[in-house]
Design a protein around this motif. Structure first.
Motif, PDB file in Angstrom:
ATOM      1  N   ARG A   1      -8.313  10.088 -14.417  1.00 38.38           N
ATOM      2  CA  ARG A   1      -9.189  10.149 -13.242  1.00 38.38           C
ATOM      3  C   ARG A   1      -8.355  10.142 -11.960  1.00 38.38           C
ATOM      4  NH1 ARG A   1     -12.994   7.193 -15.522  1.00 38.38           N
ATOM      5  NH2 ARG A   1     -12.169   5.214 -14.772  1.00 38.38           N
ATOM      6  N   GLN A   2      -7.310   9.321 -11.966  1.00 39.23           N
ATOM      7  CA  GLN A   2      -6.410   9.293 -10.810  1.00 39.23           C
ATOM      8  C   GLN A   2      -5.722  10.648 -10.628  1.00 39.23           C
ATOM      9  OE1 GLN A   2      -6.432   6.822  -8.583  1.00 39.23           O
ATOM     10  NE2 GLN A   2      -4.871   5.353  -9.227  1.00 39.23           N
ATOM     11  N   VAL A   3      -5.222  11.199 -11.735  1.00 37.64           N
ATOM     12  CA  VAL A   3      -4.535  12.498 -11.686  1.00 37.64           C
ATOM     13  C   VAL A   3      -5.451  13.535 -11.024  1.00 37.64           C
ATOM     14  CG1 VAL A   3      -3.700  14.409 -13.124  1.00 37.64           C
ATOM     15  CG2 VAL A   3      -3.037  12.055 -13.665  1.00 37.64           C
ATOM     16  N   ASN A   4      -6.696  13.577 -11.488  1.00 40.48           N
ATOM     17  CA  ASN A   4      -7.634  14.550 -10.920  1.00 40.48           C
ATOM     18  C   ASN A   4      -8.006  14.206  -9.487  1.00 40.48           C
ATOM     19  OD1 ASN A   4      -7.779  16.131 -13.293  1.00 40.48           O
ATOM     20  ND2 ASN A   4      -9.128  14.613 -14.206  1.00 40.48           N
ATOM     21  N   GLY A   5      -8.133  12.893  -9.210  1.00 42.58           N
ATOM     22  CA  GLY A   5      -8.511  12.459  -7.873  1.00 42.58           C
ATOM     23  C   GLY A   5      -7.465  12.767  -6.820  1.00 42.58           C
ATOM     24  N   TRP A   6      -6.224  12.895  -7.253  1.00 41.24           N
ATOM     25  CA  TRP A   6      -5.147  13.230  -6.314  1.00 41.24           C
ATOM     26  C   TRP A   6      -4.907  14.735  -6.243  1.00 41.24           C
ATOM     27  CZ3 TRP A   6      -2.483  10.384  -2.765  1.00 41.24           C
ATOM     28  CH2 TRP A   6      -2.718   9.005  -2.771  1.00 41.24           C
TER      29      TRP A   6
ATOM     30  N   LYS B   1     -11.668  13.424  -1.622  1.00 36.13           N
ATOM     31  CA  LYS B   1     -12.946  12.704  -1.557  1.00 36.13           C
ATOM     32  C   LYS B   1     -13.706  12.948  -2.860  1.00 36.13           C
ATOM     33  CE  LYS B   1     -12.934  11.093   2.752  1.00 36.13           C
ATOM     34  NZ  LYS B   1     -11.475  10.919   2.800  1.00 36.13           N
ATOM     35  N   GLN B   2     -14.425  11.948  -3.319  1.00 35.16           N
ATOM     36  CA  GLN B   2     -15.112  12.059  -4.611  1.00 35.16           C
ATOM     37  C   GLN B   2     -16.150  13.179  -4.645  1.00 35.16           C
ATOM     38  OE1 GLN B   2     -14.043  10.452  -7.418  1.00 35.16           O
ATOM     39  NE2 GLN B   2     -12.473   9.983  -5.916  1.00 35.16           N
ATOM     40  N   SER B   3     -16.831  13.408  -3.509  1.00 37.70           N
ATOM     41  CA  SER B   3     -17.962  14.339  -3.506  1.00 37.70           C
ATOM     42  C   SER B   3     -17.603  15.701  -4.089  1.00 37.70           C
ATOM     43  CB  SER B   3     -18.502  14.511  -2.090  1.00 37.70           C
ATOM     44  OG  SER B   3     -17.450  14.921  -1.241  1.00 37.70           O
ATOM     45  N   SER B   4     -16.481  16.288  -3.626  1.00 35.72           N
ATOM     46  CA  SER B   4     -16.146  17.619  -4.148  1.00 35.72           C
ATOM     47  C   SER B   4     -14.674  17.689  -4.474  1.00 35.72           C
ATOM     48  CB  SER B   4     -16.488  18.698  -3.120  1.00 35.72           C
ATOM     49  OG  SER B   4     -15.493  18.731  -2.126  1.00 35.72           O
ATOM     50  N   GLN B   5     -14.343  18.354  -5.567  1.00 34.52           N
ATOM     51  CA  GLN B   5     -12.937  18.509  -5.939  1.00 34.52           C
ATOM     52  C   GLN B   5     -12.298  19.621  -5.111  1.00 34.52           C
ATOM     53  OE1 GLN B   5     -11.148  16.542  -8.344  1.00 34.52           O
ATOM     54  NE2 GLN B   5     -12.932  15.287  -7.975  1.00 34.52           N
TER      55      GLN B   5
ATOM     56  N   ARG C   1       0.814  -1.204   0.000  1.00 33.20           N
ATOM     57  CA  ARG C   1       0.000   0.000   0.000  1.00 33.20           C
ATOM     58  C   ARG C   1       0.856   1.267   0.000  1.00 33.20           C
ATOM     59  NH1 ARG C   1      -0.732   3.421   3.750  1.00 33.20           N
ATOM     60  NH2 ARG C   1       0.725   3.027   5.408  1.00 33.20           N
ATOM     61  N   GLU C   2       2.158   1.131   0.268  1.00 30.99           N
ATOM     62  CA  GLU C   2       3.016   2.321   0.292  1.00 30.99           C
ATOM     63  C   GLU C   2       3.159   2.952  -1.085  1.00 30.99           C
ATOM     64  OE1 GLU C   2       4.541   3.917   2.948  1.00 30.99           O
ATOM     65  OE2 GLU C   2       3.139   2.615   3.993  1.00 30.99           O
ATOM     66  N   SER C   3       2.975   2.161  -2.135  1.00 26.73           N
ATOM     67  CA  SER C   3       3.191   2.676  -3.480  1.00 26.73           C
ATOM     68  C   SER C   3       1.952   3.414  -3.970  1.00 26.73           C
ATOM     69  CB  SER C   3       3.513   1.514  -4.424  1.00 26.73           C
ATOM     70  OG  SER C   3       4.688   1.810  -5.114  1.00 26.73           O
ATOM     71  N   THR C   4       1.820   4.658  -3.569  1.00 30.16           N
ATOM     72  CA  THR C   4       0.643   5.429  -3.960  1.00 30.16           C
ATOM     73  C   THR C   4       0.762   5.870  -5.415  1.00 30.16           C
ATOM     74  OG1 THR C   4       1.631   7.522  -3.303  1.00 30.16           O
ATOM     75  CG2 THR C   4       0.385   6.332  -1.615  1.00 30.16           C
ATOM     76  N   PHE C   5      -0.329   6.346  -5.955  1.00 26.29           N
ATOM     77  CA  PHE C   5      -0.326   6.838  -7.333  1.00 26.29           C
ATOM     78  C   PHE C   5       0.757   7.909  -7.551  1.00 26.29           C
ATOM     79  CE2 PHE C   5      -1.765   9.985 -10.436  1.00 26.29           C
ATOM     80  CZ  PHE C   5      -1.877   9.201 -11.568  1.00 26.29           C
ATOM     81  N   PRO C   6       0.860   8.925  -6.658  1.00 27.51           N
ATOM     82  CA  PRO C   6       1.916   9.935  -6.882  1.00 27.51           C
ATOM     83  C   PRO C   6       3.324   9.343  -6.867  1.00 27.51           C
ATOM     84  CG  PRO C   6       0.298  10.753  -5.308  1.00 27.51           C
ATOM     85  CD  PRO C   6      -0.014   9.292  -5.537  1.00 27.51           C
ATOM     86  N   MET C   7       3.555   8.342  -6.012  1.00 28.42           N
ATOM     87  CA  MET C   7       4.891   7.729  -5.970  1.00 28.42           C
ATOM     88  C   MET C   7       5.193   7.024  -7.284  1.00 28.42           C
ATOM     89  SD  MET C   7       4.928   6.243  -2.109  1.00 28.42           S
ATOM     90  CE  MET C   7       4.879   7.348  -0.682  1.00 28.42           C
ATOM     91  N   LYS C   8       4.194   6.303  -7.816  1.00 27.30           N
ATOM     92  CA  LYS C   8       4.405   5.637  -9.105  1.00 27.30           C
ATOM     93  C   LYS C   8       4.658   6.666 -10.195  1.00 27.30           C
ATOM     94  CE  LYS C   8       1.671   1.446  -8.340  1.00 27.30           C
ATOM     95  NZ  LYS C   8       0.479   0.698  -8.793  1.00 27.30           N
ATOM     96  N   LEU C   9       3.902   7.751 -10.168  1.00 24.13           N
ATOM     97  CA  LEU C   9       4.067   8.787 -11.190  1.00 24.13           C
ATOM     98  C   LEU C   9       5.479   9.378 -11.126  1.00 24.13           C
ATOM     99  CD1 LEU C   9       2.772  10.366 -13.471  1.00 24.13           C
ATOM    100  CD2 LEU C   9       1.716  11.874 -11.779  1.00 24.13           C
TER     101      LEU C   9
END
Length: 125
Positions: free
Chosen positions: A74-79, A113-117, A17-25
């Motif tokens: 979607r990940q980019v925006n979600g982070w 959180k998905q509800s609001s950007q 779980r340590e490998s978050t999306f930003p770390m991979k990017l």
């Protein structure tokens, strides 16, 4: 002591779980094989996908086990990455905690959180 804890931390980042999306990017952007399809801008504060097709075919399966560019965005925006919509850096993305040469900073990044950007403060509680 602290040194061993830090060493353990780097071992974990290979998987789990340590490998978050930003770390991979960060790892993707640091990989010279991919600089024709995704790269940092000279300021080291934002990055841009140069070739969506090559990126989806070559990079996504290796790091994310899929080839869907839309899922990646979607990940980019979600982070919480912000897209630059004008000027010389148009269509690049940036985040205050995502800087070239500082991968450890992005450990502080959180998924929105998905509800609001907006509403970052609420999402972090």
């Amino acid at each position: 002591g602290l040194a061993t804890m830090q060493r353990k931390g780097t071992e974990i980042s290979g998987g789990g779980r340590e490998s978050t999306f930003p770390m991979k990017l960060h790892r993707i952007l640091a990989d010279p094989r991919f600089r024709d399809c995704i790269c940092w801008l000279p300021n080291g504060k934002s990055w841009r996908v140069l070739n969506q097709h090559v990126f989806a075919d070559a990079v996504l399966p290796e790091y994310f086990k899929h080839q869907k560019y839309a899922s990646f965005m979607r990940q980019v925006n979600g982070w919480g990455f912000k897209r630059t919509r004008e000027g010389p850096e148009i269509n690049s993305y940036s985040h205050e905690l995502f800087l070239r040469g500082n991968p450890e900073l992005c450990g502080k990044m959180r998924r929105l959180k998905q509800s609001s950007q907006q509403g970052n403060e609420k999402a972090n509680r």
